[in-house]
Design a protein around this motif. Sequence first.
Motif, mmCIF file in Angstrom:
data_model
loop_
_atom_site.group_PDB
_atom_site.id
_atom_site.type_symbol
_atom_site.label_atom_id
_atom_site.label_comp_id
_atom_site.label_asym_id
_atom_site.label_seq_id
_atom_site.Cartn_x
_atom_site.Cartn_y
_atom_site.Cartn_z
ATOM 1 N N GLN A 114 0.753 -1.177 -0.108
ATOM 2 C CA GLN A 114 0.112 -0.122 0.089
ATOM 3 C C GLN A 114 0.978 1.362 0.099
ATOM 4 O OE1 GLN A 114 -2.617 -1.291 3.218
ATOM 5 N NE2 GLN A 114 -4.332 -0.867 1.862
ATOM 6 N N VAL A 115 0.687 2.012 -1.131
ATOM 7 C CA VAL A 115 1.712 3.159 -1.422
ATOM 8 C C VAL A 115 0.680 4.289 -1.322
ATOM 9 C CG1 VAL A 115 3.269 4.079 -2.865
ATOM 10 C CG2 VAL A 115 3.239 1.860 -2.427
ATOM 11 N N GLU A 116 1.054 5.488 -0.841
ATOM 12 C CA GLU A 116 0.467 6.757 -0.974
ATOM 13 C C GLU A 116 -0.067 7.121 -2.350
ATOM 14 O OE1 GLU A 116 0.796 11.332 0.961
ATOM 15 O OE2 GLU A 116 2.495 9.800 1.042
ATOM 16 N N GLY A 117 -1.121 7.328 -2.490
ATOM 17 C CA GLY A 117 -1.613 7.835 -3.757
ATOM 18 C C GLY A 117 -2.269 6.797 -4.663
ATOM 19 N N VAL A 118 -1.812 5.682 -4.245
ATOM 20 C CA VAL A 118 -2.303 4.285 -5.236
ATOM 21 C C VAL A 118 -3.426 3.587 -4.485
ATOM 22 C CG1 VAL A 118 -1.354 2.440 -6.336
ATOM 23 C CG2 VAL A 118 0.225 4.174 -5.959
ATOM 24 N N SER A 129 -0.556 3.609 9.143
ATOM 25 C CA SER A 129 -1.841 3.201 9.675
ATOM 26 C C SER A 129 -2.854 4.497 9.175
ATOM 27 C CB SER A 129 -1.845 3.335 11.368
ATOM 28 O OG SER A 129 -1.338 4.500 11.601
ATOM 29 N N ASN A 130 -2.446 5.641 8.959
ATOM 30 C CA ASN A 130 -3.434 6.793 8.595
ATOM 31 C C ASN A 130 -3.276 6.880 7.145
ATOM 32 O OD1 ASN A 130 -0.927 7.742 8.201
ATOM 33 N ND2 ASN A 130 -1.065 9.784 9.438
ATOM 34 N N GLY A 131 -2.961 6.240 6.174
ATOM 35 C CA GLY A 131 -2.833 6.147 4.639
ATOM 36 C C GLY A 131 -4.447 6.438 4.194
ATOM 37 N N ALA A 132 -4.508 7.215 2.961
ATOM 38 C CA ALA A 132 -5.773 7.264 2.452
ATOM 39 C C ALA A 132 -5.980 6.419 1.139
ATOM 40 C CB ALA A 132 -5.847 8.673 1.984
ATOM 41 N N GLU A 133 -4.998 5.716 0.858
ATOM 42 C CA GLU A 133 -5.374 4.751 -0.217
ATOM 43 C C GLU A 133 -6.111 3.642 -0.010
ATOM 44 O OE1 GLU A 133 -2.156 5.821 1.062
ATOM 45 O OE2 GLU A 133 -1.681 3.931 2.311
ATOM 46 N N THR A 134 -6.586 2.940 -1.051
ATOM 47 C CA THR A 134 -7.609 2.004 -0.820
ATOM 48 C C THR A 134 -6.973 0.847 -1.410
ATOM 49 O OG1 THR A 134 -8.905 2.573 -2.642
ATOM 50 C CG2 THR A 134 -9.465 3.625 -0.621
ATOM 51 N N LEU A 135 -7.570 -0.417 -1.088
ATOM 52 C CA LEU A 135 -7.453 -1.594 -1.744
ATOM 53 C C LEU A 135 -8.860 -2.598 -1.616
ATOM 54 C CD1 LEU A 135 -6.031 -4.003 -2.975
ATOM 55 C CD2 LEU A 135 -5.298 -4.795 -0.584
ATOM 56 N N THR A 136 -9.290 -2.828 -2.980
ATOM 57 C CA THR A 136 -10.496 -3.587 -2.896
ATOM 58 C C THR A 136 -10.448 -4.805 -3.698
ATOM 59 O OG1 THR A 136 -11.951 -1.499 -3.004
ATOM 60 C CG2 THR A 136 -12.762 -3.559 -3.757
ATOM 61 N N ILE A 137 -10.803 -6.094 -2.988
ATOM 62 C CA ILE A 137 -10.838 -7.228 -3.631
ATOM 63 C C ILE A 137 -11.909 -7.899 -3.758
ATOM 64 C CG2 ILE A 137 -9.674 -9.638 -3.330
ATOM 65 C CD1 ILE A 137 -7.442 -8.404 -1.505
ATOM 66 N N GLN A 138 -12.342 -7.883 -5.090
ATOM 67 C CA GLN A 138 -13.894 -8.162 -5.274
ATOM 68 C C GLN A 138 -13.862 -9.144 -6.299
ATOM 69 O OE1 GLN A 138 -15.130 -4.473 -6.282
ATOM 70 N NE2 GLN A 138 -15.030 -4.648 -8.623
ATOM 71 N N ASN A 139 -15.207 -10.038 -6.202
ATOM 72 C CA ASN A 139 -15.628 -10.984 -7.283
ATOM 73 C C ASN A 139 -14.536 -12.166 -7.398
ATOM 74 O OD1 ASN A 139 -18.060 -9.425 -7.693
ATOM 75 N ND2 ASN A 139 -16.797 -7.997 -8.932
ATOM 76 N N ALA A 146 6.859 -7.177 11.636
ATOM 77 C CA ALA A 146 8.027 -6.154 11.235
ATOM 78 C C ALA A 146 7.366 -4.642 11.271
ATOM 79 C CB ALA A 146 8.351 -6.477 10.033
ATOM 80 N N SER A 147 7.956 -3.533 11.630
ATOM 81 C CA SER A 147 7.183 -2.468 11.611
ATOM 82 C C SER A 147 7.009 -1.735 10.310
ATOM 83 C CB SER A 147 7.977 -1.323 12.735
ATOM 84 O OG SER A 147 9.447 -1.518 12.117
ATOM 85 N N ALA A 148 8.011 -2.161 9.378
ATOM 86 C CA ALA A 148 8.108 -1.611 8.022
ATOM 87 C C ALA A 148 6.742 -2.046 7.271
ATOM 88 C CB ALA A 148 9.451 -2.014 7.522
ATOM 89 N N ASP A 149 6.182 -3.123 7.353
ATOM 90 C CA ASP A 149 5.031 -3.591 6.647
ATOM 91 C C ASP A 149 3.662 -3.964 7.341
ATOM 92 O OD1 ASP A 149 6.212 -6.016 7.757
ATOM 93 O OD2 ASP A 149 6.681 -6.912 6.052
ATOM 94 N N ARG A 150 3.671 -3.419 8.415
ATOM 95 C CA ARG A 150 2.345 -3.685 9.155
ATOM 96 C C ARG A 150 1.350 -2.595 8.821
ATOM 97 N NH1 ARG A 150 4.585 -1.941 15.004
ATOM 98 N NH2 ARG A 150 4.855 0.143 14.579
ATOM 99 N N TYR A 151 0.053 -2.890 9.472
ATOM 100 C CA TYR A 151 -0.943 -1.794 9.168
ATOM 101 C C TYR A 151 -1.445 -1.874 7.939
ATOM 102 C CZ TYR A 151 1.067 0.303 13.353
ATOM 103 O OH TYR A 151 1.658 0.510 14.776
#
Length: 162
Positions: free
Chosen positions: A49-53, A76-86, A105-110
């Motif tokens: 999950q990357v900012e703006g993507v 934990s406060n990122g605005a980007e979204t991930l949807t997995i559907q169908n 690991a602190s680098a890839d949680r949340y």
Amino acid sequence: GVKIGEYTVRNTDTGFGYETLADALAAVQNGDNTIVLLADNSENVTIEQVEGVNIVIDGQNHLYTGTITIDGNSRSNGAETLTIQNVEFVTSKAGHYFIDSNSTASADRYAHNVTVKDSTFTATGAGRNSAVAMRIRQGFDISIENVTASNMHCSRATAVTV
């Protein structure tokens, strides 16, 4: 991307096709990215999950037997979204995780702003009563809509609908 007819995954926002879901995920750009599965898939992939993507994975009801790991990038406060559907998630492997975000690991949680909808999770054979539909540790704003899970770990019922 690759030439038309040689791919199993397509980003409908860019129009490019890819041989693998991992290739399509590696090529996402800022803004919206709708990735459509054009065939059944067995890949294990990681979505960072990357900012703006924003990413939508639309399985078009194809079978998915791999694991999708979500790397929240410690945001934990990122605005980007991930949807997995169908997606029709199916496994016969014991202890299989379909969607996983369990890193300590602190680098890839949340994992955050994740929606899983209009999908099924089914375990058969050795996977029966040991497979896990979703495992999210330290996640934020996780939404599950119109999802059915059958024969999953820790389920006393044959099917659980959330």
